[in-house]
Design a protein around this motif. Structure first.
Motif, short mmCIF file in Angstrom:
data_model
loop_
_atom_site.label_atom_id
_atom_site.label_comp_id
_atom_site.label_asym_id
_atom_site.label_seq_id
_atom_site.Cartn_x
_atom_site.Cartn_y
_atom_site.Cartn_z
N LYS A 1 0.87 -1.17 0.00
CA LYS A 1 0.00 0.00 0.00
C LYS A 1 0.90 1.22 0.00
CE LYS A 1 -3.62 -2.43 2.41
NZ LYS A 1 -4.16 -2.82 3.69
N PRO A 2 0.53 2.27 -0.76
CA PRO A 2 1.42 3.43 -0.85
C PRO A 2 1.44 4.23 0.44
CG PRO A 2 -0.62 3.83 -2.05
CD PRO A 2 -0.68 2.41 -1.57
N ALA A 3 2.55 4.90 0.69
CA ALA A 3 2.64 5.77 1.84
C ALA A 3 1.97 7.10 1.53
CB ALA A 3 4.11 6.00 2.20
N THR A 4 1.21 7.62 2.49
CA THR A 4 0.65 8.96 2.33
C THR A 4 1.35 9.89 3.31
OG1 THR A 4 -1.06 8.38 3.93
CG2 THR A 4 -1.64 8.18 1.62
N ILE A 5 1.44 11.15 2.92
CA ILE A 5 2.08 12.13 3.79
C ILE A 5 1.01 12.83 4.60
CG2 ILE A 5 3.52 14.20 3.85
CD1 ILE A 5 4.86 13.16 1.29
N VAL A 6 1.10 12.69 5.91
CA VAL A 6 0.11 13.27 6.81
C VAL A 6 0.72 14.52 7.45
CG1 VAL A 6 -1.25 12.92 8.91
CG2 VAL A 6 -0.92 11.03 7.29
N LYS A 7 0.01 15.63 7.34
CA LYS A 7 0.50 16.86 7.98
C LYS A 7 -0.52 17.28 9.03
CE LYS A 7 3.20 20.83 6.95
NZ LYS A 7 4.09 21.45 6.01
N SER A 8 -0.07 17.44 10.26
CA SER A 8 -0.99 17.76 11.35
C SER A 8 -1.31 19.25 11.33
CB SER A 8 -0.34 17.40 12.69
OG SER A 8 0.66 18.35 12.99
N PRO A 9 -2.40 19.63 12.03
CA PRO A 9 -2.73 21.07 12.14
C PRO A 9 -1.54 21.86 12.71
CG PRO A 9 -4.51 19.73 13.05
CD PRO A 9 -3.41 18.79 12.71
N GLY A 10 -0.80 21.25 13.61
CA GLY A 10 0.33 21.95 14.23
C GLY A 10 1.59 21.92 13.38
N GLY A 11 1.53 21.30 12.21
CA GLY A 11 2.68 21.34 11.29
C GLY A 11 3.64 20.18 11.42
N ALA B 1 4.22 13.27 9.04
CA ALA B 1 4.58 11.85 9.17
C ALA B 1 4.17 11.13 7.90
CB ALA B 1 3.87 11.23 10.37
N TRP B 2 4.90 10.10 7.55
CA TRP B 2 4.51 9.24 6.44
C TRP B 2 3.74 8.06 7.04
CZ3 TRP B 2 9.13 8.66 2.51
CH2 TRP B 2 9.47 9.94 2.03
N LEU B 3 2.60 7.78 6.41
CA LEU B 3 1.71 6.75 6.95
C LEU B 3 1.41 5.68 5.91
CD1 LEU B 3 -0.46 5.61 8.98
CD2 LEU B 3 -2.08 7.23 7.92
N ILE C 1 -4.54 2.75 11.80
CA ILE C 1 -4.85 4.12 12.18
C ILE C 1 -5.08 4.95 10.91
CG2 ILE C 1 -2.38 4.74 12.30
CD1 ILE C 1 -3.14 6.66 14.62
N GLY C 2 -6.05 5.84 10.96
CA GLY C 2 -6.34 6.69 9.81
C GLY C 2 -5.60 8.00 9.89
N ALA C 3 -5.58 8.74 8.76
CA ALA C 3 -4.77 9.96 8.68
C ALA C 3 -5.24 11.03 9.67
CB ALA C 3 -4.81 10.51 7.26
N SER C 4 -6.54 11.18 9.85
CA SER C 4 -6.99 12.28 10.72
C SER C 4 -6.72 11.97 12.18
CB SER C 4 -8.47 12.61 10.47
OG SER C 4 -9.26 11.51 10.87
N ASP C 5 -6.91 10.72 12.58
CA ASP C 5 -6.55 10.33 13.96
C ASP C 5 -5.06 10.51 14.19
OD1 ASP C 5 -9.13 9.67 14.50
OD2 ASP C 5 -8.83 7.49 14.48
N LEU C 6 -4.28 10.15 13.19
CA LEU C 6 -2.84 10.28 13.35
C LEU C 6 -2.45 11.75 13.48
CD1 LEU C 6 0.02 9.12 13.45
CD2 LEU C 6 0.06 9.16 10.95
N ALA C 7 -3.07 12.60 12.66
CA ALA C 7 -2.74 14.03 12.71
C ALA C 7 -2.93 14.58 14.12
CB ALA C 7 -3.60 14.79 11.71
#
Lengths: 444, 442
Positions: free
Chosen positions: B23-33, B36-38, B215-221
């Motif tokens: 599965k491809p890695a997605t780049i997760v960027k949190s509100p605080g900046g 992480a690659w997920l 874990i999903g991207a928004s939870d991780l963020a």
């Protein structure tokens, strides 16, 4: 560099202190047997397009004829030295040219060969592995140079390693007349005497489909493995391989104490090993109780021995305990400690004996039992995440004469374990035992 | 009958690219900046986290050699309100695996948890990184443990040879010091030193993160901000100067009473970002890094039975990229192993790998990539390694094409450019006499 390493160290060397692979897994394997007697175990895992392909032979160092220690391990090396189809030295190159890695290992009770490779190459490695099961062809020159390689392996992994030298002597004193007394890699003097004929006869005597377990895990279905296995291994005829009987060792009548020092020992170590039941010699709950006893005594920094010897009394820098019950003969329970400078090893020995005696007398608490049980059960999820190593426990169990159920129902057995079961295990340890002491040479 | 295998030996003309990550890695960027690659994977209810701060043991202060390693052993020995036993008990009870490690150039960490304990696991990771206690009891206990490890390491000829060699080729530079410290350095380290390290090294601008699992991207963020958001934006890590190794081309003896001599050897190599990197990996595979497919294994082990293990590989240290190799041979014959290694090195420089060797090396280097991705922690670590070397998330997917595009002529030119047999410098630990060793390459 880890090439064709045997499990010498796992069972006889530096890892004495940290044995104890916990086998708490549920892999949901598919198991079937070909007409020629080959047992096949398939674990599906489609996360990545790769497979782990292994053949486990039910023969190991404990099956060597007297005076020929090291033969099982030397044969393991020689299995890469050619067949009429695949010239000497080409096996690993063919695997690598498809992006795969391969290796092999020898233990007391089994010899195993594996390739990790893209799933599309599974047919190729199955043909190659079946080919060398049936058609090993060795040449005297290759034999001679490989015998030198295994002598270098012994120098590197045993003679250069004081802890491994101690372990070799401790095992001999503990197991006495039993074949588990022999070092897996062999004695150098006996390795030198091994011949090409010895290796070929050992192969002929033991390497047959009905004396092996084929294990495939990864991006493959049981149906695919079955038809591939029938086309490859399935064409090899059954052979009359010997029955394996390990027998019982002489129980130690008194404590055994082996002390070893050498110029290159700079740090003391201490070990204790006890002969205990295995999956082949006792009910599953006995082995599970020893696993749990190992966790309670020496599993990490919250264990009884770590708290007492490292945190409170500051007699040791580290301590660990573990049970190895996957054996055709008896199993073993080992405790290892790294003493603080100045700690008398006999004091360490007495303290640890007392800790065992305390459990033999008073058992363990309900809280300890619950904590360790939960930890062992949770470990199954991590084990299922690991494609290459964890599910091998299934094949290993079969290769030493135990069962798939010994692995698959381990969780149920752990869940049902009582404090009395753990106490019963401690009672079996509470008696004459063997300790090994490694110490720096005294200053001249 | 077994089917003939000749067909399998055909030389590769085309590489079959494999999807490296299922599965491809997605780049997760949190509100605080925080980035992480997920790799999201719900097959198993667990999550693996890998993190890495640029800057490692090479930044240890003078006189405190071993500080980064010491910190790596202390972060899970009590944090926030929890003392060492409380912290360890919590990890045990929740079956959370947490560990840290220092290398010369980086400080890395890993955490694996069941999805059910996700929030507390990230909270414990946050506490370890931002509020470690460094209490006196675990401090002294870990000091003993690290001193013990040094003594055990000093029993091993391979480790002794490597330590001597690095001290010799990097005089006065941090790379010349052992990552795991020295007895004097470990003895001098205080709680204040550990706190200073954490404060000055762990910052967001030096941090890369990889996450794999349930874990999903928004939870991780959200968790990224909670876990890493309180780290300072930047830090003041003392710079490590670039350095050229001092390579005499000689053999440094390390006297030691062991039956098998251990040699470690080194020369300069390309940086990971060097345009020659991939071509050089092909050269090294054919020469020394290809196991049974390499010339060193063929000549030293297979033909002559001189060693159990022999090989060398590119070691792209940030300030001084190297090639590092090793071999173990009985004392009386170690000289022969060294002579063969130097001769093979020269031969490879002069003629380069053959077309067949190049095809096989490319096939392995591309084809074996998925094998490193066999567990969630392994995939998470791959994600941080890619970021550490400023590579894109799909780097592995294109490896086969990148390799295929390099011509054999280029690869042979790279062999000629980089291999320097006359500067290959050895340290040999064992009971060796000068007469056992070949003349130096100078």
């Amino acid at each position: 560099m880890r090439r064709r390493m045997s499990l010498c160290l796992l069972l006889s060397g530096a890892s004495l202190a940290l044995a104890a692979p916990a086998h708490a897994k549920v892999f949901d394997p598919t198991v079937f047997t070909l007409e020629n007697g080959l047992t096949v175990v398939v674990v599906e895992n489609h996360r990545a397009p790769i497979v782990s392909h292994m053949v486990w032979y039910k023969v190991g160092a404990a099956d060597e004829p007297a005076g020929k220690t090291g033969l099982a391990h030397l044969l393991e090396h020689l299995m890469f030295k050619g067949t009429p189809e695949i010239p000497a030295g080409q096996f690993s190159k063919l695997v690598a040219a498809k992006g795969g890695v391969d290796n092999a290992m020898t233990s007391r009770d089994f010899t195993a060969y594996y390739q990790h490779i893209a799933a599309e190459n599974l047919p190729m490695v199955m043909r190659m592995e079946a080919d060398r099961m049936a058609h090993l062809k060795l040449d005297e020159k290759d034999f001679q140079s490989e015998r030198e390689v295994v002598r270098e392996e012994r120098r590197q992994r045993v003679e250069n390693e004081p802890a491994a030298m101690l372990s070799e002597r401790l095992n001999m004193a503990l197991w006495m007349n039993h074949p588990y007394a022999r070092p897996i890699g062999g004695f150098d003097s006996e390795i030198q005497g091994l011949t090409l004929i010895d290796a070929l006869s050992f192969h002929k005597r033991w390497y047959a489909p009905n004396n092996a377990v084929l294990f495939v895990a990864g991006d493959v279905t049981p149906g695919q493995v079955k038809s591939l296995a029938e086309e490859t291994f399935g064409r090899i005829p059954r052979a009359a391989t010997p029955d394996r009987v390990r027998g019982e060792p002489e129980a130690p009548q008194a404590d055994i104490r082996i002390a070893f020092s050498a110029p290159n020992v700079h740090q003391a170590r201490w070990y204790r090993t006890d002969i205990v039941p295995s999956c082949a010699t006792a009910a599953p709950k006995v082995g599970a109780a020893f696993d749990m006893l190992g966790e309670i005594l020496g599993g990490g920094t919250t264990s009884r021995l770590y708290r007492q010897l490292v945190l409170e009394e500051k007699l040791a820098v580290s301590v660990g305990a573990g049970y190895d019950g996957t054996a055709l003969g008896p199993g073993s329970f080992t405790i290892g400690a790294t003493p603080m400078p100045g700690t008398d090893p006999d004091v360490l020995d007495a303290k640890i004996s007392a800790a065992i005696a305390a459990i033999a007398k008073d058992g363990v608490t309900a809280a300890e039992l619950a904590r360790v049980r939960d930890r062992m059960l949770a470990a199954r999820i991590y084990a299922r995440d690991d494609l290459f190593s964890a599910p091998q426990a299934l094949a290993e169990s079969l290769a030493v004469g135990c069962t798939i159920a010994d692995v698959e129902t381990f969780n149920d057995v752990i869940a049902a374990l009582t404090a009395d079961d753990v106490k019963a295990a401690a009672i079996l340890l509470d008696g004459p035992h063997a300790q090994g002491i490694l110490s720096p040479e005294a200053a001249p | 009958m077994i089917r003939p295998l000749q067909a399998l030996c055909a030389v590769f003309v085309l590489l079959a690219p494999l999807p490296a990550l299922a599965k491809p890695a997605t780049i997760v960027k949190s509100p605080g900046g925080i980035t992480a690659w997920l790799v999201e994977d719900h097959a198993n209810p667990m999550i693996a986290v890998s993190l890495l701060f640029k800057g490692g043991a090479a930044t240890d202060p003078e006189g405190k050699v071993g500080l980064a390693t010491f910190v790596s052993g202390m972060l899970d020995e009590g944090a926030g309100e929890m003392d060492s036993q409380a912290f360890q008990t919590r990890l045990d009870d929740l079956n959370i695996e947490m560990g840290f490690n220092a290398s010369r150039d980086s400080f890395s960490g890993s955490m694996t948890t069941l999805a059910a304990h996700r929030d507390e696991a990230f909270a414990l990771l946050n506490a370890a990184l931002t509020h470690p206690r460094f209490d006196a009891e675990p401090l002294e206990r870990m000091r003993q443990a690290f001193q013990t490890r040094l003594r055990q390491r000093s029993e091993r000829p391979n480790a002794r040879a490597a330590e001597t060699l690095f001290a010799d080729i990097f005089p006065g530079h941090p790379y010349g010091r052992p990552t795991d410290g020295t007895p004097a350095g470990l003895a001098a380290i205080t709680s204040a030193d550990l706190h200073a390290f954490v404060k000055t090294r762990f910052s967001r601008d030096r941090l890369v993160i990889g996450v794999v699992g349930d874990i999903g991207a928004s939870d991780l963020a959200t968790l990224l901000d909670k876990t890493f958001g309180s780290l300072p934006a930047t830090s003041q890590v003392p710079p490590v100067p670039q350095v050229k190794p001092k390579l005499s081309g000689g053999i440094i003896p390390v006297p030691m009473a062991v039956p098998q001599a251990a040699a470690v050897f080194v020369q300069e190599g390309p940086a990971r970002a060097d345009p020659d990197w991939h071509a050089f990996r092909v050269v090294m595979y054919a020469l020394a890094d290809g196991g049974f497919s390499s010339r060193l294994t063929e000549e030293v082990r297979e033909k002559r039975g001189l060693a159990y293990g022999v090989g060398a590989e590119a070691a792209p240290l940030a300030e001084s990229p190297l090639v590092v190799g090793s071999v173990g041979t009985q004392t009386a014959k170690i000289g022969e192993s060294l002579r063969i290694i130097r001769a093979e090195w020269a031969k490879m420089r002069d003629s380069g790998p053959t077309d067949d060797e190049i095809a096989k090396a490319k096939a392995f280097l591309a084809g074996s990539l998925p094998l490193g991705l066999n567990s969630s922690p392994a995939i998470a670590q791959t994600l941080t390694t890619l970021q550490h070397f400023n590579l894109p998330p799909d780097e592995l997917d294109h490896r086969a094409e990148v390799l295929a595009a390099i011509s054999p002529e280029t690869i042979r030119a790279v062999a000629k450019r980089w291999l320097t047999p006359e500067r290959l410098t050895f340290a040999v630990a064992g009971e060796i006499k000068a007469s056992d060793l070949p003349q130096t390459g100078k």
